[in-house]
Design a protein around this motif. Structure first.
Motif, PDB file in Angstrom:
ATOM      1  N   GLY A  53      32.889  44.468  43.654  1.00 19.16           N
ATOM      2  CA  GLY A  53      32.852  42.830  42.331  1.00 19.16           C
ATOM      3  C   GLY A  53      34.508  43.377  42.304  1.00 19.16           C
ATOM      4  N   PHE A  54      35.796  42.708  42.826  1.00 17.04           N
ATOM      5  CA  PHE A  54      36.858  43.068  42.153  1.00 17.04           C
ATOM      6  C   PHE A  54      37.528  41.106  41.446  1.00 17.04           C
ATOM      7  N   SER A  55      36.799  40.757  39.981  1.00 19.46           N
ATOM      8  CA  SER A  55      36.711  39.866  39.500  1.00 19.46           C
ATOM      9  C   SER A  55      37.787  40.369  38.121  1.00 19.46           C
ATOM     10  N   ALA A  56      37.653  39.084  37.606  1.00 15.85           N
ATOM     11  CA  ALA A  56      38.808  39.147  36.378  1.00 15.85           C
ATOM     12  C   ALA A  56      38.579  40.174  35.680  1.00 15.85           C
TER      13      ALA A  56
ATOM     14  N   ALA B 155      43.007  48.540  46.038  1.00 14.36           N
ATOM     15  CA  ALA B 155      41.659  48.254  46.130  1.00 14.36           C
ATOM     16  C   ALA B 155      41.349  47.303  46.185  1.00 14.36           C
ATOM     17  N   ALA B 156      41.845  46.683  45.183  1.00 10.19           N
ATOM     18  CA  ALA B 156      41.241  45.384  45.350  1.00 10.19           C
ATOM     19  C   ALA B 156      41.692  44.165  46.139  1.00 10.19           C
ATOM     20  N   ALA B 157      43.279  44.281  46.936  1.00  7.17           N
ATOM     21  CA  ALA B 157      43.672  43.858  48.488  1.00  7.17           C
ATOM     22  C   ALA B 157      42.192  44.115  49.651  1.00  7.17           C
ATOM     23  N   LEU B 158      42.569  45.941  49.666  1.00  8.72           N
ATOM     24  CA  LEU B 158      41.551  46.255  50.992  1.00  8.72           C
ATOM     25  C   LEU B 158      40.358  46.120  50.749  1.00  8.72           C
TER      26      LEU B 158
END
Length: 356
Positions: free
Chosen positions: A163-166, A153-156
């Motif tokens: 908002g894929f963050s730390a 999900a983070a990659a695609l």
């Protein structure tokens, strides 16, 4: 496996009706203000508890034993985490003709979640397929999906997925992975207790998912994102999902045949490799998408019901095909020992043993 059989008189999964009812309640009475904060906190705790239960229930020993049939499990994993996402990415060309961008994000997320366990086992059993293989395949998919689905999900999906963050990675680890690992570590001490009370915990399990759905759709209603969805768009989404399911059912069946798998294995591959888990996907979406989770889980909810209805029909047809009848007759013949001489029969009775 009879208790898992799909009832012919029930065209819709009752749990899906509960999910739809929860959506309606969220639409009419969405949580606001303090109530929304309480619901959000309860939902976070429910997600952690769900994955803790998943960890306790998953038998590591059974999964390791199933490695002996590695070709089948690799085939299912490739279908689940490679072929499905590839088809999801290909559907990008349908935006904005059939799908809006938010619906496409949910559709793509649907292709990333792991396979089901219970329904795959049930349909494989009904179709007289390799049930142990279906159990292991579903378990492997769920186990790997805990880590692989958020990474995919983070990659695609990237930043458009909410908002894929730390901070998102930390939430994933704390809410999904840590409880799951804790359940695995404590399984040897509480596994029997969980098994004895599985009916009660099943109610808690499903109730937790309903809470997650209510919280996600309430937030969606408050933010007004449901104005982005029309009946025409929903019809387009259903059409795209129908094509996706048809492609995967055909690919898993004929692809497994081309790879040289027997009938029982092909059935397990078809049902485990063409399905997506609502129970795993809903909590993951809540963590990954945040405020946009309501639209993200809608494609998964619709696909879940569609796959159950279609696979129920296929499983019943598979149970009555010529190969199934021959296999059943062969098993019946093997189960009946050949007639033994009278002296040997009396000896067997006297010692309390049999030839098998």
């Amino acid at each position: 496996m009879k208790r898992l059989s799909w009832p012919s008189w029930m065209p819709i999964d009752p749990y899906v009706l509960l999910l739809l009812g929860t959506v309606c309640i969220a639409a009419l009475l969405p949580a606001r203000g303090t109530a929304a904060d309480v619901a959000s906190g309860a939902s976070t705790a429910a997600i952690a508890f769900l994955f803790f239960l998943y960890g306790v229930r998953l038998s590591t020993r059974e999964a390791v034993d199933g490695l002996r049939h590695w070709r089948l499990h690799v085939t299912v994993l490739v279908c689940t985490f490679v072929v499905f996402p590839a088809l999801g990415l290909a559907a990008r060309g349908l935006v904005p003709v059939l799908l809006t961008h938010p619906l496409y994000q949910g559709f793509l997320f649907l292709t990333l979640v792991p396979s089901t366990i219970q329904s795959s086992i049930a349909f494989t059993s009904i179709a007289r397929g390799n049930v142990p293989a279906a159990i292991c395949a579903g378990s492997f998919s769920s186990l790997i999906g805990i880590v692989l689905t958020p990474l995919l999900a983070a990659a695609l999906l990237g930043s458009s997925g909410g908002g894929f963050s730390a901070d998102s990675i930390v939430k994933i680890v704390l809410q999904l992975l840590v409880p799951f690992v804790a359940g695995q570590l404590l399984r040897r001490w509480i596994g029997e207790f969980i098994a004895r009370h599985k009916k009660i915990l099943g109610v808690v399990d499903r109730g937790s998912i309903l809470l997650v759905v209510y919280t996600a759709f309430s937030e969606g209603m408050v933010r007004g994102i449901w104005h982005q969805v029309s009946a025409v768009r929903l019809a387009g989404l259903l059409a795209v999902e129908a094509v996706l399911l048809a492609v995967m059912l055909l690919l898993t069946w004929y692809g497994a045949k081309a790879l040289g798998f027997g009938r029982g294995d092909r059935i397990a591959i078809q049902f485990a490799g063409s399905k997506k888990s609502l129970a795993s996907g809903l909590p993951m979406a809540s963590v990954l998408f945040g405020a946009h989770a309501s639209l993200a889980v809608l494609p998964l909810m619709l696909f879940h019901q569609m796959q159950l209805m279609v696979c129920a029909v296929i499983a019943k047809r598979r149970a009555h095909d010529p190969e199934a009848q021959e296999s059943q007759e062969s098993q019946d013949e093997d189960a009946v020992p050949p007639a033994a001489p009278a002296a040997e029969s009396r000896s067997a009775v006297g010692t309390g043993t049999s030839g098998r």
